[in-house]
Motif scaffolding. Structure first.
Motif, PDB file in Angstrom:
ATOM      1  N   HIS A 102       0.841  -1.205   0.000  1.00 14.32           N
ATOM      2  CA  HIS A 102       0.000   0.000   0.000  1.00 14.32           C
ATOM      3  C   HIS A 102       0.872   1.250   0.000  1.00 14.32           C
ATOM      4  O   HIS A 102       1.837   1.339   0.764  1.00 14.32           O
ATOM      5  N   THR A 103       0.534   2.190  -0.858  1.00 14.85           N
ATOM      6  CA  THR A 103       1.152   3.510  -0.839  1.00 14.85           C
ATOM      7  C   THR A 103       0.050   4.553  -0.821  1.00 14.85           C
ATOM      8  O   THR A 103      -1.099   4.261  -1.182  1.00 14.85           O
ATOM      9  N   PHE A 104       0.399   5.767  -0.395  1.00 12.54           N
ATOM     10  CA  PHE A 104      -0.603   6.806  -0.204  1.00 12.54           C
ATOM     11  C   PHE A 104      -0.140   8.118  -0.809  1.00 12.54           C
ATOM     12  O   PHE A 104       1.031   8.469  -0.725  1.00 12.54           O
ATOM     13  N   GLY A 105      -1.088   8.844  -1.409  1.00 15.63           N
ATOM     14  CA  GLY A 105      -0.790  10.095  -2.072  1.00 15.63           C
ATOM     15  C   GLY A 105      -0.533  11.250  -1.140  1.00 15.63           C
ATOM     16  O   GLY A 105       0.022  12.264  -1.544  1.00 15.63           O
ATOM     17  N   ASP A 106      -0.919  11.101   0.122  1.00 18.22           N
ATOM     18  CA  ASP A 106      -0.619  12.156   1.091  1.00 18.22           C
ATOM     19  C   ASP A 106      -0.288  11.533   2.442  1.00 18.22           C
ATOM     20  O   ASP A 106      -0.635  10.387   2.730  1.00 18.22           O
ATOM     21  N   LEU A 107       0.399  12.308   3.231  1.00 19.58           N
ATOM     22  CA  LEU A 107       0.902  11.845   4.520  1.00 19.58           C
ATOM     23  C   LEU A 107      -0.224  11.467   5.481  1.00 19.58           C
ATOM     24  O   LEU A 107      -0.135  10.461   6.185  1.00 19.58           O
ATOM     25  N   GLU A 108      -1.285  12.261   5.495  1.00 20.91           N
ATOM     26  CA  GLU A 108      -2.388  12.009   6.424  1.00 20.91           C
ATOM     27  C   GLU A 108      -3.020  10.642   6.181  1.00 20.91           C
ATOM     28  O   GLU A 108      -3.337   9.917   7.126  1.00 20.91           O
ATOM     29  N   ALA A 109      -3.220  10.269   4.908  1.00 18.86           N
ATOM     30  CA  ALA A 109      -3.801   8.963   4.588  1.00 18.86           C
ATOM     31  C   ALA A 109      -2.858   7.840   5.026  1.00 18.86           C
ATOM     32  O   ALA A 109      -3.309   6.812   5.548  1.00 18.86           O
ATOM     33  N   GLY A 110      -1.566   8.026   4.820  1.00 18.64           N
ATOM     34  CA  GLY A 110      -0.593   7.026   5.248  1.00 18.64           C
ATOM     35  C   GLY A 110      -0.552   6.871   6.756  1.00 18.64           C
ATOM     36  O   GLY A 110      -0.465   5.752   7.276  1.00 18.64           O
ATOM     37  N   ILE A 111      -0.637   7.981   7.459  1.00 19.45           N
ATOM     38  CA  ILE A 111      -0.637   7.919   8.930  1.00 19.45           C
ATOM     39  C   ILE A 111      -1.904   7.236   9.429  1.00 19.45           C
ATOM     40  O   ILE A 111      -1.857   6.429  10.368  1.00 19.45           O
ATOM     41  N   ALA A 112      -3.030   7.523   8.793  1.00 16.73           N
ATOM     42  CA  ALA A 112      -4.283   6.857   9.181  1.00 16.73           C
ATOM     43  C   ALA A 112      -4.158   5.344   8.983  1.00 16.73           C
ATOM     44  O   ALA A 112      -4.603   4.558   9.826  1.00 16.73           O
ATOM     45  N   TYR A 113      -3.539   4.928   7.884  1.00 16.88           N
ATOM     46  CA  TYR A 113      -3.330   3.503   7.638  1.00 16.88           C
ATOM     47  C   TYR A 113      -2.410   2.903   8.701  1.00 16.88           C
ATOM     48  O   TYR A 113      -2.677   1.815   9.224  1.00 16.88           O
ATOM     49  N   ALA A 114      -1.335   3.616   9.020  1.00 14.02           N
ATOM     50  CA  ALA A 114      -0.397   3.132  10.045  1.00 14.02           C
ATOM     51  C   ALA A 114      -1.099   2.999  11.391  1.00 14.02           C
ATOM     52  O   ALA A 114      -0.879   2.030  12.125  1.00 14.02           O
ATOM     53  N   ARG A 115      -1.948   3.958  11.720  1.00 13.03           N
ATOM     54  CA  ARG A 115      -2.698   3.874  12.983  1.00 13.03           C
ATOM     55  C   ARG A 115      -3.634   2.668  12.984  1.00 13.03           C
ATOM     56  O   ARG A 115      -3.800   2.009  14.012  1.00 13.03           O
ATOM     57  N   ALA A 116      -4.264   2.408  11.841  1.00  7.68           N
ATOM     58  CA  ALA A 116      -5.180   1.266  11.750  1.00  7.68           C
ATOM     59  C   ALA A 116      -4.433  -0.052  11.967  1.00  7.68           C
ATOM     60  O   ALA A 116      -4.946  -0.961  12.623  1.00  7.68           O
ATOM     61  N   ILE A 117      -3.234  -0.164  11.394  1.00  5.49           N
ATOM     62  CA  ILE A 117      -2.411  -1.354  11.609  1.00  5.49           C
ATOM     63  C   ILE A 117      -1.918  -1.384  13.047  1.00  5.49           C
ATOM     64  O   ILE A 117      -1.897  -2.424  13.696  1.00  5.49           O
ATOM     65  N   GLY A 118      -1.505  -0.226  13.531  1.00  2.00           N
ATOM     66  CA  GLY A 118      -0.931  -0.084  14.866  1.00  2.00           C
ATOM     67  C   GLY A 118       0.566   0.135  14.765  1.00  2.00           C
ATOM     68  O   GLY A 118       1.261  -0.649  14.094  1.00  2.00           O
ATOM     69  N   PHE A 119       1.034   1.219  15.387  1.00  2.00           N
ATOM     70  CA  PHE A 119       2.464   1.506  15.330  1.00  2.00           C
ATOM     71  C   PHE A 119       3.283   0.398  15.983  1.00  2.00           C
ATOM     72  O   PHE A 119       4.393   0.104  15.544  1.00  2.00           O
ATOM     73  N   GLY A 120       2.735  -0.237  17.008  1.00  2.00           N
ATOM     74  CA  GLY A 120       3.428  -1.361  17.641  1.00  2.00           C
ATOM     75  C   GLY A 120       3.604  -2.523  16.678  1.00  2.00           C
ATOM     76  O   GLY A 120       4.668  -3.161  16.639  1.00  2.00           O
ATOM     77  N   THR A 121       2.589  -2.791  15.880  1.00  2.00           N
ATOM     78  CA  THR A 121       2.671  -3.858  14.880  1.00  2.00           C
ATOM     79  C   THR A 121       3.716  -3.526  13.819  1.00  2.00           C
ATOM     80  O   THR A 121       4.502  -4.389  13.415  1.00  2.00           O
ATOM     81  N   LEU A 122       3.730  -2.267  13.371  1.00  2.00           N
ATOM     82  CA  LEU A 122       4.734  -1.857  12.383  1.00  2.00           C
ATOM     83  C   LEU A 122       6.145  -1.988  12.951  1.00  2.00           C
ATOM     84  O   LEU A 122       7.068  -2.420  12.253  1.00  2.00           O
ATOM     85  N   LEU A 123       6.306  -1.612  14.216  1.00  2.00           N
ATOM     86  CA  LEU A 123       7.601  -1.750  14.874  1.00  2.00           C
ATOM     87  C   LEU A 123       8.013  -3.223  14.919  1.00  2.00           C
ATOM     88  O   LEU A 123       9.152  -3.571  14.592  1.00  2.00           O
ATOM     89  N   GLU A 124       7.079  -4.095  15.270  1.00  2.00           N
ATOM     90  CA  GLU A 124       7.364  -5.536  15.317  1.00  2.00           C
ATOM     91  C   GLU A 124       7.744  -6.071  13.936  1.00  2.00           C
ATOM     92  O   GLU A 124       8.644  -6.903  13.813  1.00  2.00           O
ATOM     93  N   ARG A 125       7.055  -5.602  12.891  1.00  2.00           N
ATOM     94  CA  ARG A 125       7.392  -6.038  11.527  1.00  2.00           C
ATOM     95  C   ARG A 125       8.823  -5.646  11.170  1.00  2.00           C
ATOM     96  O   ARG A 125       9.557  -6.419  10.558  1.00  2.00           O
ATOM     97  N   GLY A 126       9.213  -4.435  11.536  1.00  3.86           N
ATOM     98  CA  GLY A 126      10.568  -3.985  11.252  1.00  3.86           C
ATOM     99  C   GLY A 126      11.606  -4.800  11.992  1.00  3.86           C
ATOM    100  O   GLY A 126      12.629  -5.192  11.418  1.00  3.86           O
ATOM    101  N   VAL A 127      11.355  -5.074  13.246  1.00  2.00           N
ATOM    102  CA  VAL A 127      12.285  -5.880  14.046  1.00  2.00           C
ATOM    103  C   VAL A 127      12.385  -7.294  13.474  1.00  2.00           C
ATOM    104  O   VAL A 127      13.473  -7.869  13.385  1.00  2.00           O
ATOM    105  N   ALA A 128      11.261  -7.841  13.030  1.00  5.49           N
ATOM    106  CA  ALA A 128      11.258  -9.189  12.455  1.00  5.49           C
ATOM    107  C   ALA A 128      12.121  -9.253  11.186  1.00  5.49           C
ATOM    108  O   ALA A 128      12.812 -10.245  10.957  1.00  5.49           O
ATOM    109  N   VAL A 129      12.084  -8.223  10.372  1.00  7.18           N
ATOM    110  CA  VAL A 129      12.925  -8.179   9.173  1.00  7.18           C
ATOM    111  C   VAL A 129      14.392  -8.278   9.565  1.00  7.18           C
ATOM    112  O   VAL A 129      15.162  -9.014   8.948  1.00  7.18           O
ATOM    113  N   ALA A 130      14.778  -7.546  10.590  1.00 12.83           N
ATOM    114  CA  ALA A 130      16.182  -7.516  11.002  1.00 12.83           C
ATOM    115  C   ALA A 130      16.667  -8.875  11.486  1.00 12.83           C
ATOM    116  O   ALA A 130      17.853  -9.191  11.345  1.00 12.83           O
TER     117      ALA A 130
END
Length: 189
Positions: A40-68
């Motif tokens: 998913h990509t977004f044309g503006d920052l607000e839409a991307g932040i809303a998507y990140a909030r829906a996923i959860g910043f904690g979940t995104l953090l966990e995904r990044g750590v898992a990649v490492a």
């Protein structure tokens, strides 16, 4: 040459993010570019932040750590804006980090414990970026407390000014970011 894991910003893994990674690769570095938004990509920052909030910043953090966890330990952790969150956590908590590159954001060091002794870092942010203004004190504190940390501020730039696919792109400032980033990476490799 250096090995880098580069985390994208809240607008997703844009063509500009791919181009930035491509420039690092063209200079001889190995770049891992995980997609924390599953395409998913977004044309503006607000839409991307809303998507990140829906996923959860904690979940995104966990995904990044898992990649490492699939990578060697001696990598440079890099992130743009929201992507600084996993990059900074990994740089501060995963033993053996080779360096840290933060673009458009910097969290307070205390968020993830202490800054590892001797770990080099570069922080790049816009002086006129209202989003980075919230992080400027944390960026200055890291640069002031760590001899190996450099803070670069760019006047007249908006948030995500180094992403060539966005309206906020500033070619002159982005060129300086690339030059300084490549110098940083060459010293690590």
């Amino acid at each position: 040459m250096s090995e880098i894991v580069l985390f994208h910003h809240a607008q997703g893994l844009t063509e500009g993010m791919r181009a930035f990674a491509g420039e690092l690769t063209a200079a001889g570095h190995t770049v891992h570019l995980p997609d924390l938004f599953d395409g998913h990509t977004f044309g503006d920052l607000e839409a991307g932040i809303a998507y990140a909030r829906a996923i959860g910043f904690g979940t995104l953090l966990e995904r990044g750590v898992a990649v490492a966890e699939t990578l060697p330990t001696n990598v440079v952790y890099a992130g743009f804006s929201m992507g600084v969150m996993p990059a900074q956590k990994l740089a501060q908590t995963r033993a053996g980090a080779a360096g840290a590159l933060f673009f458009d954001a910097c969290m307070p060091v205390e968020e993830f414990g202490a800054w590892p002794e001797g770990l080099p870092a570069q922080i790049h942010g816009g002086l006129d970026d209202e989003w980075f203004a919230e992080d400027l004190d944390a960026a200055r504190a890291l640069a002031d407390s760590t001899p190996q940390a450099e803070l670069y501020l760019y006047a007249g730039t908006a948030h995500l000014f180094a992403d060539a696919s966005l309206a906020s792109y500033d070619p002159a400032a982005a060129g300086l970011v690339r030059e300084r980033t490549l110098t940083f990476l060459a010293a690590r490799g």
